[in-house]
Motif scaffolding. Structure first.
Motif, PDB file in Angstrom:
ATOM      1  N   ASN A  81      34.063   5.943 -11.025  1.00  0.00           N
ATOM      2  CA  ASN A  81      33.039   6.012  -9.995  1.00  0.00           C
ATOM      3  C   ASN A  81      32.312   4.678  -9.822  1.00  0.00           C
ATOM      4  N   ALA A  82      32.168   3.943 -10.941  1.00  0.00           N
ATOM      5  CA  ALA A  82      31.448   2.672 -10.908  1.00  0.00           C
ATOM      6  C   ALA A  82      32.320   1.506 -10.476  1.00  0.00           C
ATOM      7  N   ALA A  83      33.630   1.658 -10.525  1.00  0.00           N
ATOM      8  CA  ALA A  83      34.547   0.543 -10.268  1.00  0.00           C
ATOM      9  C   ALA A  83      34.314  -0.153  -8.925  1.00  0.00           C
ATOM     10  N   PRO A  84      34.008   0.572  -7.815  1.00  0.00           N
ATOM     11  CA  PRO A  84      33.802  -0.123  -6.538  1.00  0.00           C
ATOM     12  C   PRO A  84      32.667  -1.133  -6.566  1.00  0.00           C
ATOM     13  N   GLY A  85      31.738  -0.996  -7.513  1.00  0.00           N
ATOM     14  CA  GLY A  85      30.623  -1.922  -7.597  1.00  0.00           C
ATOM     15  C   GLY A  85      30.937  -3.205  -8.331  1.00  0.00           C
ATOM     16  N   PHE A  86      32.135  -3.313  -8.924  1.00  0.00           N
ATOM     17  CA  PHE A  86      32.508  -4.496  -9.686  1.00  0.00           C
ATOM     18  C   PHE A  86      33.231  -5.507  -8.798  1.00  0.00           C
ATOM     19  N   ASN A  87      33.291  -6.734  -9.278  1.00  0.00           N
ATOM     20  CA  ASN A  87      34.017  -7.791  -8.578  1.00  0.00           C
ATOM     21  C   ASN A  87      35.480  -7.387  -8.421  1.00  0.00           C
ATOM     22  N   GLU A  88      36.052  -7.743  -7.254  1.00  0.00           N
ATOM     23  CA  GLU A  88      37.424  -7.318  -6.956  1.00  0.00           C
ATOM     24  C   GLU A  88      38.447  -7.861  -7.953  1.00  0.00           C
ATOM     25  N   LYS A  89      38.093  -8.955  -8.666  1.00  0.00           N
ATOM     26  CA  LYS A  89      39.028  -9.532  -9.620  1.00  0.00           C
ATOM     27  C   LYS A  89      39.244  -8.626 -10.834  1.00  0.00           C
ATOM     28  N   VAL A  90      38.239  -7.789 -11.144  1.00  0.00           N
ATOM     29  CA  VAL A  90      38.371  -6.900 -12.303  1.00  0.00           C
ATOM     30  C   VAL A  90      38.449  -5.426 -11.901  1.00  0.00           C
ATOM     31  N   ARG A  91      38.262  -5.149 -10.608  1.00  0.00           N
ATOM     32  CA  ARG A  91      38.165  -3.760 -10.160  1.00  0.00           C
ATOM     33  C   ARG A  91      39.430  -2.973 -10.456  1.00  0.00           C
ATOM     34  N   SER A  92      40.599  -3.547 -10.147  1.00  0.00           N
ATOM     35  CA  SER A  92      41.856  -2.813 -10.340  1.00  0.00           C
ATOM     36  C   SER A  92      42.100  -2.510 -11.810  1.00  0.00           C
ATOM     37  N   GLU A  93      41.710  -3.448 -12.684  1.00  0.00           N
ATOM     38  CA  GLU A  93      41.893  -3.213 -14.119  1.00  0.00           C
ATOM     39  C   GLU A  93      40.975  -2.099 -14.608  1.00  0.00           C
ATOM     40  N   LEU A  94      39.736  -2.061 -14.082  1.00  0.00           N
ATOM     41  CA  LEU A  94      38.812  -0.984 -14.458  1.00  0.00           C
ATOM     42  C   LEU A  94      39.346   0.378 -14.010  1.00  0.00           C
ATOM     43  N   VAL A  95      39.897   0.422 -12.805  1.00  0.00           N
ATOM     44  CA  VAL A  95      40.466   1.683 -12.317  1.00  0.00           C
ATOM     45  C   VAL A  95      41.631   2.113 -13.197  1.00  0.00           C
ATOM     46  N   ARG A  96      42.471   1.145 -13.600  1.00  0.00           N
ATOM     47  CA  ARG A  96      43.603   1.473 -14.456  1.00  0.00           C
ATOM     48  C   ARG A  96      43.120   2.035 -15.785  1.00  0.00           C
ATOM     49  N   VAL A  97      42.102   1.390 -16.385  1.00  0.00           N
ATOM     50  CA  VAL A  97      41.558   1.861 -17.667  1.00  0.00           C
ATOM     51  C   VAL A  97      40.937   3.248 -17.502  1.00  0.00           C
ATOM     52  N   ALA A  98      40.206   3.463 -16.388  1.00  0.00           N
ATOM     53  CA  ALA A  98      39.573   4.758 -16.152  1.00  0.00           C
ATOM     54  C   ALA A  98      40.614   5.865 -16.052  1.00  0.00           C
ATOM     55  N   ILE A  99      41.696   5.591 -15.315  1.00  0.00           N
ATOM     56  CA  ILE A  99      42.757   6.597 -15.159  1.00  0.00           C
ATOM     57  C   ILE A  99      43.402   6.913 -16.506  1.00  0.00           C
ATOM     58  N   GLU A 100      43.647   5.876 -17.299  1.00  0.00           N
ATOM     59  CA  GLU A 100      44.250   6.095 -18.612  1.00  0.00           C
ATOM     60  C   GLU A 100      43.319   6.901 -19.514  1.00  0.00           C
ATOM     61  N   GLN A 101      42.013   6.589 -19.464  1.00  0.00           N
ATOM     62  CA  GLN A 101      41.031   7.327 -20.254  1.00  0.00           C
ATOM     63  C   GLN A 101      41.007   8.801 -19.857  1.00  0.00           C
ATOM     64  N   ILE A 102      41.037   9.054 -18.550  1.00  0.00           N
ATOM     65  CA  ILE A 102      41.011  10.431 -18.053  1.00  0.00           C
ATOM     66  C   ILE A 102      42.270  11.179 -18.466  1.00  0.00           C
ATOM     67  N   LYS A 103      43.432  10.522 -18.365  1.00  0.00           N
ATOM     68  CA  LYS A 103      44.688  11.162 -18.749  1.00  0.00           C
ATOM     69  C   LYS A 103      44.699  11.528 -20.228  1.00  0.00           C
ATOM     70  N   LEU A 104      44.291  10.583 -21.077  1.00  0.00           N
ATOM     71  CA  LEU A 104      44.291  10.843 -22.524  1.00  0.00           C
ATOM     72  C   LEU A 104      43.310  11.943 -22.889  1.00  0.00           C
ATOM     73  N   SER A 105      42.122  11.907 -22.275  1.00  0.00           N
ATOM     74  CA  SER A 105      41.110  12.922 -22.575  1.00  0.00           C
ATOM     75  C   SER A 105      41.560  14.292 -22.092  1.00  0.00           C
ATOM     76  N   ALA A 106      42.147  14.332 -20.890  1.00  0.00           N
ATOM     77  CA  ALA A 106      42.614  15.608 -20.357  1.00  0.00           C
ATOM     78  C   ALA A 106      43.719  16.188 -21.228  1.00  0.00           C
ATOM     79  N   ALA A 107      44.593  15.323 -21.737  1.00  0.00           N
ATOM     80  CA  ALA A 107      45.659  15.792 -22.613  1.00  0.00           C
ATOM     81  C   ALA A 107      45.088  16.368 -23.897  1.00  0.00           C
ATOM     82  N   SER A 108      44.050  15.709 -24.434  1.00  0.00           N
ATOM     83  CA  SER A 108      43.419  16.210 -25.659  1.00  0.00           C
ATOM     84  C   SER A 108      42.718  17.537 -25.419  1.00  0.00           C
ATOM     85  N   ILE A 109      42.077  17.665 -24.265  1.00  0.00           N
ATOM     86  CA  ILE A 109      41.411  18.925 -23.934  1.00  0.00           C
ATOM     87  C   ILE A 109      42.438  20.042 -23.771  1.00  0.00           C
ATOM     88  N   GLU A 110      43.528  19.732 -23.079  1.00  0.00           N
ATOM     89  CA  GLU A 110      44.586  20.726 -22.910  1.00  0.00           C
ATOM     90  C   GLU A 110      45.120  21.183 -24.261  1.00  0.00           C
TER      91      GLU A 110
END
Length: 292
Positions: A251-280
């Motif tokens: 949610n916060a990624a759009p507020g970051f500089n475009e040079k790091v934004r894509s990396e933040l989105v990638r990390v966020a997606i990976e965090q969500i996937k790992l957490s969702a797998a653990s919850i499942e």
């Protein structure tokens, strides 16, 4: 509590004159709305896309062009649509501005447009010399003094970037029921066009950037049947917190500089996937224990 006042005003084009300004250029179309609002709070002004009016013994219909909102110091112009207005400590004046599309007072006849200028901070039309008719400079004086531009042929209007009555820069043109691109001072009036062209002077609106605050999710807990509540320990809580931290980062990624934004989105997606797998895995483990 701050008071919100909502007015419904129709711009009167008939007999229009800017310098000096007509004694009355507005016609009230509806009773004043509004009321006291908690600080902070939100107010939703009643919305009418069209309103009827009577003038000089006749009747007609007026169409909403735009809204203005001001506390007397700062203001903004909004499109002709329903909206929710945030309210803080200062009283607000909200005005719905209409233009007649049928009936008396719609102008002096012939092919021409009415032109005028509006200050968002002041919440009213202003009398400055604000426009040049570059396609035919002989029309510039009447465009500023009377507020009219004949359109027997196509004409080009160029608004001044600044005017003396307000510190606000030019923002955009509103031409009839459409808003033109931001910061484009040039307006093309086609041959035979009628209606109204309004140059809006307004401070640029600062976008609200999402803030990264994972702590705001720290007390979210999951209970049976997927209901979120606040407080109380639960064995899944650390996993849910990990999931929501990923959501917060995305949610916060759009507020970051475009040079790091894509990396933040990638990390966020990976965090969500790992957490969702653990919850499942936790949910399946709990279900297996119940079967046993």
């Amino acid at each position: 509590m701050p008071h919100v006042t909502v007015n419904y005003e129709m711009f009167l084009p008939g007999g229009h004159h800017r310098q000096p300004r007509n004694t009355s250029i507005e016609l009230n179309l509806a009773p004043t709305a509004g009321g006291d609002v908690p600080d902070p709070g939100t107010y939703t002004p009643p919305f009418f896309s069209h309103l009827p009016y009577t003038l000089d013994g006749g009747s007609g219909m007026a169409e909403l062009l735009f809204w203005s909102v001001t506390d007397g110091v700062a203001g903004q112009v909004l499109p002709p649509a329903p909206f929710d207005q945030a309210v803080a400590a200062s009283p607000l004046t909200i005005t719905a501005w209409y233009y007649p599309i049928s009936g008396p007072g719609t102008g002096g006849g012939g092919t021409a447009i009415i032109d005028d200028a509006f200050s968002a901070n002041l919440g009213r039309f202003i009398d400055d010399t604000f426009v040049d008719v570059t396609s035919d400079p002989t029309l510039t004086s009447d465009a500023n003094v009377i507020g009219i531009v004949p359109t027997a042929v196509a004409e080009t209007l160029v608004a001044k970037s600044t005017v003396s009555s307000t510190s606000e820069p030019f923002s955009r043109w509103i031409f009839n029921d459409g808003s033109k691109p931001i910061n484009n001072t040039t307006l093309q009036a086609p041959q035979g066009s009628t209606g109204v062209a309004i140059a809006i002077y307004e401070q640029p609106q600062q976008p609200t950037r999402p803030s990264f605050n994972p702590g705001q999710y720290a007390t979210w807990q999951w209970v049976d049947y997927g209901t979120m509540v606040d407080g109380g320990p639960h064995p899944w809580n650390p996993l849910v917190n990990q999931l929501m931290i990923g959501v917060a980062l995305a949610n916060a990624a759009p507020g970051f500089n475009e040079k790091v934004r894509s990396e933040l989105v990638r990390v966020a997606i990976e965090q969500i996937k790992l957490s969702a797998a653990s919850i499942e895995k936790s949910i399946q483990s709990a279900a297996d224990r119940q079967v046993e």
